[in-house]
Design a protein around this motif. Structure first.
Motif, PDB file in Angstrom:
ATOM      1  N   ALA A 339       0.846  -9.938 -39.793  1.00  0.00           N
ATOM      2  CA  ALA A 339       0.847  -9.207 -38.545  1.00  0.00           C
ATOM      3  C   ALA A 339       1.339  -7.868 -38.715  1.00  0.00           C
ATOM      4  O   ALA A 339       1.270  -6.747 -38.425  1.00  0.00           O
ATOM      5  N   VAL A 340       2.572  -7.785 -39.923  1.00  0.00           N
ATOM      6  CA  VAL A 340       3.031  -6.362 -40.236  1.00  0.00           C
ATOM      7  C   VAL A 340       2.248  -5.898 -41.318  1.00  0.00           C
ATOM      8  O   VAL A 340       2.572  -4.652 -41.890  1.00  0.00           O
ATOM      9  N   GLY A 341       1.215  -6.437 -41.761  1.00  0.00           N
ATOM     10  CA  GLY A 341       0.128  -5.680 -42.864  1.00  0.00           C
ATOM     11  C   GLY A 341       0.645  -5.982 -44.340  1.00  0.00           C
ATOM     12  O   GLY A 341      -0.010  -5.309 -45.174  1.00  0.00           O
ATOM     13  N   ASP A 342       1.569  -6.855 -44.526  1.00  0.00           N
ATOM     14  CA  ASP A 342       1.927  -7.182 -45.904  1.00  0.00           C
ATOM     15  C   ASP A 342       0.856  -7.799 -46.438  1.00  0.00           C
ATOM     16  O   ASP A 342       0.716  -7.822 -47.765  1.00  0.00           O
ATOM     17  N   VAL A 343       0.113  -8.742 -45.924  1.00  0.00           N
ATOM     18  CA  VAL A 343      -0.775  -9.704 -46.367  1.00  0.00           C
ATOM     19  C   VAL A 343      -2.268  -9.437 -45.469  1.00  0.00           C
ATOM     20  O   VAL A 343      -2.205  -9.191 -44.412  1.00  0.00           O
TER      21      VAL A 343
ATOM     22  N   LEU B  40       2.754  -4.884 -55.259  1.00  0.00           N
ATOM     23  CA  LEU B  40       2.696  -4.994 -56.916  1.00  0.00           C
ATOM     24  C   LEU B  40       4.069  -5.450 -57.379  1.00  0.00           C
ATOM     25  O   LEU B  40       5.057  -5.745 -56.786  1.00  0.00           O
ATOM     26  N   GLY B  41       3.846  -6.175 -58.520  1.00  0.00           N
ATOM     27  CA  GLY B  41       5.248  -6.743 -59.398  1.00  0.00           C
ATOM     28  C   GLY B  41       6.176  -5.549 -59.625  1.00  0.00           C
ATOM     29  O   GLY B  41       5.762  -4.302 -59.630  1.00  0.00           O
ATOM     30  N   GLU B 263      15.000 -18.871 -44.196  1.00  0.00           N
ATOM     31  CA  GLU B 263      15.498 -17.467 -44.102  1.00  0.00           C
ATOM     32  C   GLU B 263      14.828 -16.241 -44.331  1.00  0.00           C
ATOM     33  O   GLU B 263      13.748 -16.470 -44.865  1.00  0.00           O
ATOM     34  N   PRO B 264      14.909 -15.143 -43.701  1.00  0.00           N
ATOM     35  CA  PRO B 264      14.169 -13.836 -43.833  1.00  0.00           C
ATOM     36  C   PRO B 264      14.068 -13.477 -45.103  1.00  0.00           C
ATOM     37  O   PRO B 264      14.982 -13.690 -46.077  1.00  0.00           O
ATOM     38  N   LEU B 265      13.003 -13.044 -45.615  1.00  0.00           N
ATOM     39  CA  LEU B 265      12.654 -12.622 -46.849  1.00  0.00           C
ATOM     40  C   LEU B 265      13.043 -11.211 -47.356  1.00  0.00           C
ATOM     41  O   LEU B 265      13.782 -10.723 -48.353  1.00  0.00           O
ATOM     42  N   ARG B 266      13.232 -10.526 -46.107  1.00  0.00           N
ATOM     43  CA  ARG B 266      13.828  -8.998 -46.284  1.00  0.00           C
ATOM     44  C   ARG B 266      12.909  -8.177 -47.285  1.00  0.00           C
ATOM     45  O   ARG B 266      13.574  -7.039 -47.916  1.00  0.00           O
ATOM     46  N   ARG B 267      11.917  -8.368 -47.634  1.00  0.00           N
ATOM     47  CA  ARG B 267      10.891  -7.445 -48.359  1.00  0.00           C
ATOM     48  C   ARG B 267       9.467  -8.135 -48.346  1.00  0.00           C
ATOM     49  O   ARG B 267       9.341  -9.302 -47.783  1.00  0.00           O
ATOM     50  N   SER B 271       5.577  -9.428 -52.631  1.00  0.00           N
ATOM     51  CA  SER B 271       6.633  -8.842 -53.769  1.00  0.00           C
ATOM     52  C   SER B 271       7.765  -9.910 -54.013  1.00  0.00           C
ATOM     53  O   SER B 271       8.616  -9.671 -54.724  1.00  0.00           O
ATOM     54  N   VAL B 272       7.622 -11.070 -53.341  1.00  0.00           N
ATOM     55  CA  VAL B 272       8.633 -11.997 -53.383  1.00  0.00           C
ATOM     56  C   VAL B 272       7.952 -13.203 -54.470  1.00  0.00           C
ATOM     57  O   VAL B 272       6.797 -13.600 -54.363  1.00  0.00           O
ATOM     58  N   SER B 273       8.937 -13.589 -55.283  1.00  0.00           N
ATOM     59  CA  SER B 273       8.425 -14.614 -56.380  1.00  0.00           C
ATOM     60  C   SER B 273       8.458 -16.016 -55.697  1.00  0.00           C
ATOM     61  O   SER B 273       8.899 -16.230 -54.639  1.00  0.00           O
ATOM     62  N   VAL B 274       7.482 -16.884 -56.467  1.00  0.00           N
ATOM     63  CA  VAL B 274       7.384 -18.345 -55.533  1.00  0.00           C
ATOM     64  C   VAL B 274       8.752 -18.709 -55.564  1.00  0.00           C
ATOM     65  O   VAL B 274       9.133 -19.511 -54.553  1.00  0.00           O
ATOM     66  N   LEU B 275       9.454 -18.640 -56.553  1.00  0.00           N
ATOM     67  CA  LEU B 275      10.965 -19.373 -56.653  1.00  0.00           C
ATOM     68  C   LEU B 275      11.655 -18.540 -55.425  1.00  0.00           C
ATOM     69  O   LEU B 275      12.448 -19.203 -54.752  1.00  0.00           O
ATOM     70  N   GLY B 276      11.316 -17.380 -55.180  1.00  0.00           N
ATOM     71  CA  GLY B 276      12.185 -16.688 -54.016  1.00  0.00           C
ATOM     72  C   GLY B 276      11.684 -17.314 -52.719  1.00  0.00           C
ATOM     73  O   GLY B 276      12.687 -17.313 -51.769  1.00  0.00           O
TER      74      GLY B 276
END
Lengths: 445, 445
Positions: A339-343, B40-41, B263-267, B271-276
């Motif tokens: 929805a926010v366009g990140d994906v 991006l990474g 929990e919210p990812l906040r990013r 850009s979040v890793s699978v572990l994240g």
């Protein structure tokens, strides 16, 4: 309903109670009046609305949910025409969409020719498009205009233009070549040309773009407004930040309702009757129950195994609950990111791969932490069945939970529709098959 | 991680690939660059960021999620100071919140005294308050100023003021008595006094108000900005519409994540890793599993009845699924209504009463529609058990689903935390007790 309304909408606005109400409403800001009206029943809402001063009444009316506007138009009858006349074209078009055709025609015919033209032009754009939500009354200037002349033009348009914070700069044929903000105009040398102070190329949106995407452009860019153009880049209007906020809020309402497995209410919660609440939910529940009868089928298929090892039944709610939760997490995260366009839909494979791995790691973690207690409660064999099932169900749940919404979006279905409740029900059924298959293999039954 | 980054962040920006990337980035709007960087990474993000023109780099940096800003500051090392210097005080304060104390101190010490004062003043307000998110650099004028002088003051402040669209009008002691928009200033007679053209009293927010509530005031009123005042109504800043949109988007992210049980990812998602991703979800899943072990307890308590009538087990997933769905519907609707201000904590009793009735009606509808098939499949006695259980579980689910989030809000817990997944798990357990109690009574076991 109508009888009741006529009986209790008297004109004696001089009773002490009504005077108090009027005084109370006078003290509130417009947004607070809007909130208060949203909390009242239809009859009391119409009475309260009539107590507002004329100029405030229009502002309040503009900010009401469309469903409440329609009820008010109905209750106000003759007086509605004056309010309709005072609305901006885009608000008017939005209201006309909701009104019965007869009422819409009557109100339209009461407008001046120019106002009617501005309104019907908007109605020519597809619903949910940027064209429907933009302000068509916009001040623009041709290339080569001085800053002083531009400001003069803003002043001349004055109250008629809905937005003057963003002034599009156009070349021949009204083609948008830049924008200059009111701030920039005020800060610049009056004798400078807009050509030298404008932002060019300007960020624009297409009149046929989905309103949500256009609103995201306004939000992500932090713009006060963005020019709306046709296929030939010709100026047709401006999408302002408050129009954008309204579009995004409605979308958030919709996503939130569907994530929870009901239809959006499209009006303030307290103004919806209990029957209205039932209506927004019952079809979803029925559909989900029909889907869930598959779980009954799966369990009857394994009834022999169940009666042999009743202990298997004990863990069914825990296992399908965990699958449902893991699936909801994945679905909600992916729906929001989309929805926010990140994906984007083209990221489907990458996302599903990440989610599959995430589910596997979650399953292994839960199985490791939970295997001790499970063995204590149910013995080593059923403990092993549970551990393996948790791993399989978590992986399955995140894979389904992430792929189904993205695939839905690809074929043009709102991803929120196929999110949490749908995923849970699907995972319930497949999870049971996995559970009993593993149980049969491990226990040899 | 750090080694890897140093190794792959070379300075040879003249290779063809990097030239292409630079050209590609040049063609994108700032919001699109922000989106691209979010995909991006960390290493490639730092490389891409360095390719941006200086002025665009600052704009892009401002719009990045705080978590990505922190990584960039780390990767850019010495160059970070220049970008930090170019940020607005509110963006700077938000970044400092996220940075390790040592880095924060180093960056702060590089600022001019005035910039440092503006930034640290913001840091004095509590986190999540309007004071943290406002722009402190605001142009205001005293009562009695002419429109022409006000515009002159706006021009003098020029680029230094973050917002000039809303000019607060102040009386003695900087007490806010009204606001005048830039639009109104431009449209008004230059010799008029602001006293006569301002909106008074002005809608203001308190510096200590929660940022979310303040942002709702901006959105609901359709304001370009709202003055922020202290307890004595003295002007301390302005909350602008784009600050408000950012606050609301972060809140929506949070509500959405928690509604889905994580929990919210906040990013940005990619850009979040699978572990994240695992980290954002595993604690919720574990907590919900611990809660769900109660369902194991309930079912073992009724193990005798289960082995006597194995058919009872067949319907467990369907019944608790329905309870969970009805509870999610109620919880999601109420959490959303509460987030947008349609429902207040003082409405708790009214809301719960409505939801209880809604659940009863939903249950009766589902039981009526479903009783025929259920009797066919399971016989009249179990059919009756199922019908009664559906009614009871739906009523229970909507009651719990609506009351728990509202009660949570009353005691200061985010209602989204105790929404869908929590409600489902609770309804699973109590629903099973209801089911087996009804079954024992009807079947006489």
């Amino acid at each position: 309903m109508t009888d009741d309304r006529t009986a209790t909408t008297p004109e004696h606005t001089d009773t002490p109670a009504l005077r108090d109400l009027r005084a109370h409403l006078e003290r509130l800001d417009v947004p607070d009046v809007v909130h208060e009206l949203g909390r009242l029943g239809p009859t009391r809402r119409a009475v309260a609305f009539r107590l507002l001063r004329k100029d405030r009444a229009v502002e309040v009316f503009e900010d009401l949910d469309p469903a409440l506007q329609v009820e008010l138009v109905d209750a106000l009858a003759g007086e509605a025409a004056a309010i309709f006349d005072a609305l901006d074209p885009d608000d008017r078009a939005a209201l006309l969409d909701e009104l019965p055709a007869g009422v819409a025609r009557r109100l339209l015919s009461g407008l001046s020719a120019a106002e009617r033209a501005a309104t019907t032009a908007l109605l020519g754009h597809p619903e949910e498009s940027a064209g429907r939500r933009m302000s068509p009354e916009v001040v623009s200037v041709p290339l080569g205009t001085t800053v002083a002349d531009t400001i003069a033009r803003v002043r001349a348009a004055g109250e008629d233009a809905e937005t003057v914070y963003v002034v599009p700069v156009v070349a021949a044929g009204r083609r948008v070549v830049g924008v200059v903000s009111l701030r920039r105009l005020v800060l610049s040398d009056p004798s400078a040309l807009v050509d030298d102070v404008m932002t060019s190329p300007a960020t624009t949106v297409r009149v046929t773009d989905p309103a949500e995407r256009a609103a995201n452009v306004v939000r992500d860019g932090g713009f006060v407004g963005v020019p709306v153009v046709d296929a030939e880049d010709r100026l047709v209007g401006v999408l302002t930040v408050d129009d954008a906020m309204r579009v995004l809020e409605a979308e958030d309402d919709e996503d939130s309702a569907r994530t929870g497995g009901s239809e959006p209410l499209r009006r303030p919660y307290l103004s919806v009757s209990v029957l209205g609440l039932v209506r927004s939910r019952v079809v979803w529940l029925l559909l989900l129950i029909v889907a869930a009868t598959l779980t009954v089928g799966v369990q009857s298929f394994y009834e022999a195994e169940l009666s042999q090892v009743v202990a298997l039944a004990l863990f069914v709610p825990l296992l399908i609950g965990t699958g449902g939760n893991a699936g909801s997490q994945a679905a909600t995260t992916v729906v929001r990111a989309s929805a926010v366009g990140d994906v984007r839909p083209s990221d489907t494979l990458r996302v599903v791969g990440r989610e599959m791995l995430t589910g596997l790691l979650l399953g292994v973690t839960l199985a490791t932490v939970g295997v001790g207690p499970a063995i204590l409660v149910a013995g080593p064999q059923i403990g092993l069945v549970l551990a393996l099932t948790v791993v399989a169900v978590c992986t399955l749940a995140t894979t389904v939970g992430s792929s189904v919404p993205l695939l839905a979006k690809r074929v043009g279905i709102d991803p929120a529709i196929v999110s949490a409740p749908f995923i849970s029900t699907f995972v319930d059924t497949t999870g049971l098959v996995v559970y009993f298959t593993i149980a049969k293999a491990v226990l040899g039954i």
